[in-house]
Design a protein around this motif. Structure first.
Motif, PDB file in Angstrom:
ATOM      1  N   GLY A 195      16.478 -12.402  54.435  1.00 26.21           N
ATOM      2  CA  GLY A 195      16.157 -11.418  53.400  1.00 26.21           C
ATOM      3  C   GLY A 195      16.566 -11.862  52.015  1.00 26.21           C
ATOM      4  N   GLY A 196      16.631 -10.895  51.131  1.00 29.39           N
ATOM      5  CA  GLY A 196      16.967 -11.152  49.740  1.00 29.39           C
ATOM      6  C   GLY A 196      16.558  -9.969  48.890  1.00 29.39           C
ATOM      7  N   THR A 197      16.155 -10.246  47.673  1.00 26.45           N
ATOM      8  CA  THR A 197      15.735  -9.178  46.773  1.00 26.45           C
ATOM      9  C   THR A 197      14.455  -9.587  46.068  1.00 26.45           C
ATOM     10  OG1 THR A 197      16.488  -7.682  45.015  1.00 26.45           O
ATOM     11  CG2 THR A 197      17.025 -10.018  44.768  1.00 26.45           C
ATOM     12  N   ARG A 198      13.678  -8.600  45.632  1.00 26.54           N
ATOM     13  CA  ARG A 198      12.432  -8.883  44.921  1.00 26.54           C
ATOM     14  C   ARG A 198      12.145  -7.735  43.964  1.00 26.54           C
ATOM     15  NH1 ARG A 198       8.564  -8.168  50.259  1.00 26.54           N
ATOM     16  NH2 ARG A 198       9.126  -5.992  50.682  1.00 26.54           N
ATOM     17  N   PHE A 199      11.438  -8.076  42.896  1.00 28.38           N
ATOM     18  CA  PHE A 199      11.053  -7.082  41.895  1.00 28.38           C
ATOM     19  C   PHE A 199       9.593  -6.725  42.079  1.00 28.38           C
ATOM     20  CE2 PHE A 199       9.023  -6.641  37.603  1.00 28.38           C
ATOM     21  CZ  PHE A 199       9.383  -5.316  37.411  1.00 28.38           C
TER      22      PHE A 199
ATOM     23  N   TYR B 188      15.117 -13.270  35.334  1.00 30.23           N
ATOM     24  CA  TYR B 188      14.657 -14.046  36.485  1.00 30.23           C
ATOM     25  C   TYR B 188      13.752 -13.199  37.379  1.00 30.23           C
ATOM     26  CZ  TYR B 188      14.823 -17.707  40.007  1.00 30.23           C
ATOM     27  OH  TYR B 188      14.472 -18.714  40.884  1.00 30.23           O
ATOM     28  N   LEU B 189      14.148 -11.966  37.624  1.00 30.36           N
ATOM     29  CA  LEU B 189      13.343 -11.086  38.475  1.00 30.36           C
ATOM     30  C   LEU B 189      12.030 -10.696  37.811  1.00 30.36           C
ATOM     31  CD1 LEU B 189      16.161  -8.745  39.845  1.00 30.36           C
ATOM     32  CD2 LEU B 189      14.857 -10.415  41.172  1.00 30.36           C
ATOM     33  N   LEU B 190      12.080 -10.368  36.509  1.00 24.52           N
ATOM     34  CA  LEU B 190      10.862  -9.965  35.796  1.00 24.52           C
ATOM     35  C   LEU B 190       9.844 -11.092  35.750  1.00 24.52           C
ATOM     36  CD1 LEU B 190      12.322  -7.954  32.764  1.00 24.52           C
ATOM     37  CD2 LEU B 190      11.232  -7.038  34.812  1.00 24.52           C
ATOM     38  N   ASP B 191      10.314 -12.325  35.690  1.00 24.37           N
ATOM     39  CA  ASP B 191       9.411 -13.482  35.615  1.00 24.37           C
ATOM     40  C   ASP B 191       8.807 -13.834  36.969  1.00 24.37           C
ATOM     41  OD1 ASP B 191       9.832 -13.753  32.927  1.00 24.37           O
ATOM     42  OD2 ASP B 191      11.277 -15.404  33.103  1.00 24.37           O
ATOM     43  N   ARG B 192       9.324 -13.252  38.055  1.00 21.57           N
ATOM     44  CA  ARG B 192       8.872 -13.622  39.406  1.00 21.57           C
ATOM     45  C   ARG B 192       8.610 -12.377  40.257  1.00 21.57           C
ATOM     46  NH1 ARG B 192      12.385 -16.856  37.162  1.00 21.57           N
ATOM     47  NH2 ARG B 192      12.102 -19.120  37.269  1.00 21.57           N
ATOM     48  N   PRO B 193       7.682 -11.527  39.846  1.00 20.63           N
ATOM     49  CA  PRO B 193       7.413 -10.313  40.633  1.00 20.63           C
ATOM     50  C   PRO B 193       6.936 -10.658  42.040  1.00 20.63           C
ATOM     51  CG  PRO B 193       5.686 -10.679  39.002  1.00 20.63           C
ATOM     52  CD  PRO B 193       6.773 -11.655  38.697  1.00 20.63           C
ATOM     53  N   HIS B 194       7.288  -9.809  42.982  1.00 17.77           N
ATOM     54  CA  HIS B 194       6.862  -9.925  44.379  1.00 17.77           C
ATOM     55  C   HIS B 194       7.374 -11.198  45.053  1.00 17.77           C
ATOM     56  CE1 HIS B 194       4.057  -6.452  44.625  1.00 17.77           C
ATOM     57  NE2 HIS B 194       3.956  -6.655  43.323  1.00 17.77           N
ATOM     58  N   THR B 195       8.360 -11.855  44.472  1.00 19.27           N
ATOM     59  CA  THR B 195       8.933 -13.074  45.058  1.00 19.27           C
ATOM     60  C   THR B 195      10.276 -12.738  45.688  1.00 19.27           C
ATOM     61  OG1 THR B 195       7.868 -14.468  43.390  1.00 19.27           O
ATOM     62  CG2 THR B 195       9.709 -15.424  44.606  1.00 19.27           C
ATOM     63  N   LEU B 196      10.429 -13.023  46.965  1.00 21.03           N
ATOM     64  CA  LEU B 196      11.674 -12.755  47.662  1.00 21.03           C
ATOM     65  C   LEU B 196      12.696 -13.845  47.320  1.00 21.03           C
ATOM     66  CD1 LEU B 196      13.046 -10.825  49.679  1.00 21.03           C
ATOM     67  CD2 LEU B 196      12.313 -12.383  51.510  1.00 21.03           C
ATOM     68  N   ILE B 197      13.824 -13.425  46.750  1.00 19.65           N
ATOM     69  CA  ILE B 197      14.853 -14.362  46.301  1.00 19.65           C
ATOM     70  C   ILE B 197      16.115 -14.147  47.133  1.00 19.65           C
ATOM     71  CG2 ILE B 197      16.212 -15.148  44.327  1.00 19.65           C
ATOM     72  CD1 ILE B 197      14.004 -13.730  42.580  1.00 19.65           C
ATOM     73  N   PRO B 198      16.570 -15.161  47.862  1.00 18.40           N
ATOM     74  CA  PRO B 198      17.792 -15.004  48.681  1.00 18.40           C
ATOM     75  C   PRO B 198      18.998 -14.690  47.803  1.00 18.40           C
ATOM     76  CG  PRO B 198      16.597 -17.029  49.239  1.00 18.40           C
ATOM     77  CD  PRO B 198      15.977 -16.497  47.979  1.00 18.40           C
ATOM     78  N   LEU B 199      19.894 -13.858  48.305  1.00 11.47           N
ATOM     79  CA  LEU B 199      21.101 -13.538  47.546  1.00 11.47           C
ATOM     80  C   LEU B 199      21.941 -14.787  47.310  1.00 11.47           C
ATOM     81  CD1 LEU B 199      22.344 -10.132  49.013  1.00 11.47           C
ATOM     82  CD2 LEU B 199      20.723 -10.567  47.167  1.00 11.47           C
TER      83      LEU B 199
END
Length: 274
Positions: A67-71, A15-26
């Protein structure tokens, strides 16, 4: 239904690799896997360390309610140098000389893995910068621009030399080709590029600089800021006309008597290598 950690890690990685620079809420991952927020935080810690150890990129955590996380894709200096060395070996061949002082590179750029690596390397420079779009001109720069844009997760915009009815309203600029001093035109649909964007200009080969200057002029016609210039290869040439622009190249080509390919300025600029 609650998902096992091993399955969560695999799915979260994709999921993270497919959406670089996208902030994803926890909370998205909490709901997706039916797990506690503390468990998701532990999973992200594992991915963060693994991505760092394997040189895949950065798993960045943004604190706070919004916030959240992003790759953030990146590449280690050693891996980038190894790729550039291979590229130099492939291009360092006098049979690649083309009339007009160019070098044949289409076969090298025909491999998807090569293009993916070029995009990943180039995107590393702009990990901490705001890039809204990647701009190139048809046709050779298109696959490189697409790969960089994919790693930055932004649109890539292609200008043409002639307008088409499907473009709608367009903006065009004339520019002087740096290689032969001919006046050329490039055209871009008004709907292709949003005003006030930060634009990264991309091309496959930098010779006299006319095409890049034309793209910069075109970007300014849209009231956009040129964030930088990235090219695969540049000819060994006086670049004083780019003194006020942030440009990088992977390799430098000298075609004085024989084709000689050396490091461009990318490794030195991005990784501070000598």
């Amino acid at each position: 239904m609650k998902v096992r950690r091993s399955n969560r890690l695999i799915d979260m990685t994709k999921y993270l690799l497919d959406r670089p620079h996208t902030l994803i809420p926890l909370t998205f991952f909490v709901d997706r896997y039916g797990s506690a927020k503390s468990s998701i935080s532990e999973d992200l810690g594992i991915l963060k360390q693994t991505f760092k150890d394997r040189g895949i990129g950065i798993v960045d955590t943004v604190p706070g309610a919004a916030g959240g996380t992003r790759f953030l894709p990146s590449i280690p200096a050693s891996e980038a140098q190894s790729f550039v060395n291979g590229l130099k070996d492939a291009l360092n061949d006098d049979s690649r000389y083309l009339a007009g002082g160019y070098i044949y590179m289409s076969d090298v750029l025909s491999y998807p893995d090569t293009l993916r690596t070029i995009g990943r390397i180039m995107a590393t420079k702009y990990t901490d910068q705001k890039i809204d779009a990647v701009l190139t001109v048809a046709t050779k720069g298109i696959p490189i621009a697409q790969s960089i844009a994919s790693n930055l997760n932004v649109p890539f915009v292609v200008s043409q030399h002639d307008s088409k009815i499907t473009d709608g309203s367009t903006i065009s600029v004339n520019y002087v080709s740096g290689s032969n001093n001919n006046v050329k035109k490039m055209v871009l649909s008004k709907r292709s590029l949003k005003a006030n964007s930060r634009v990264l200009i991309v091309d496959d080969y930098l010779k006299g600089g006319g095409t890049v200057n034309g793209l910069a002029t075109l970007a300014r016609e849209f009231n956009c800021e040129v964030a930088g210039v990235s090219v695969l290869a540049e000819e060994n040439y006086d670049r004083t006309e780019f003194a006020d622009q942030d440009y990088v190249s992977l390799v430098k080509v000298d075609i004085a008597k024989h084709i000689t390919v050396s490091d461009g300025n990318f490794l030195k600029t991005v990784f501070n290598q000598k």
